[in-house]
Design a protein around this motif. Structure first.
Motif: not given
Length: 226
Positions: A93-112
């Protein structure tokens, strides 16, 4: 021993490797020159629990949500292949909701571009050990009794429409207009012929119990006032 979460992550990594056509390591999102995808567990989500029959304990079920993301030019074609494989097979099951900017800030990487994948997991609950058998198995046939009797009040007046049931069994009946009842096929231990049969009387706003002698051909139960 591999745990349920570790197994779910390893299984998805293996599936992603086959779908993308390149190895997909387990690790957090990264910003480096290396091309390709990574998979990383984000959270555990509850799943609907089930109840088995026969007293068996069902496994504890949950869902492992994983983040699939990539770095470098090869990431987008790999994500395309993974998404196409999941859409064709219907799983995982794939969910296409992984674009939250806060998620990428938490990992310290650029959004992708990235995918969230839900993988079901479960923990099997061990059954308690069966107690040891300390005596030889003995089979015996129970006697089937027919209990005839009457239910009366303190002045020996018959009590009609009283429910008479054998405690701990499905055997039950009601008294007729003369207070009489008959219970047919009541199991009884032949090794204890004199053991009383306990019945419960329900009616007229009262509930009481009585012990009946199975050898008495005409049982009389007197419902005395409180």
């Amino acid at each position: 021993m591999t745990g349920a979460i570790e197994a779910a992550v390893a299984d998805l990594a293996a599936w992603l490797t086959g779908a993308a056509g390149d190895p997909v390591p387990v690790g957090p999102p990264r910003d480096d020159p290396a091309d390709g995808l990574t998979v990383w567990p984000l959270e555990l989500r509850p799943a609907r629990q089930t109840v088995g029959s026969g007293g068996a304990r069902e496994p504890y079920r949950f869902v492992v949500r994983l983040l699939v993301s990539g770095a470098g030019p090869a990431a987008l074609p790999a994500l395309d292949r993974v998404l196409a494989a999941a859409a064709t097979a219907g799983t995982p099951e794939v969910v296409l909701t992984a674009g939250d900017p806060a998620l990428w800030r938490a990992f310290g990487v650029a959004p992708r571009p990235a995918l969230l994948v839900d993988v079901p997991a479960q923990i099997v609950r061990p059954r308690p050990p069966a107690p040891p058998v300390r005596h030889p198995l003995r089979l015996r046939q129970l006697d089937m009794l027919t209990l005839d009797g009457r239910v009366v009040g303190p002045e020996r007046q018959p009590l009609a429409a009283m429910r008479v049931e054998v405690v701990g069994t499905p055997y039950a009946t009601q008294t007729d207009h003369a207070g009489r009842f008959r219970l047919v096929g009541v199991p009884h231990d032949p090794d204890a012929p004199g053991r009383p049969v306990r019945v419960r009387l329900i009616g007229r706003g009262r509930t009481l119990t009585a012990d009946l002698d199975p050898g008495d051909p005409d049982l009389v139960i007197v419902c005395a006032p409180d």
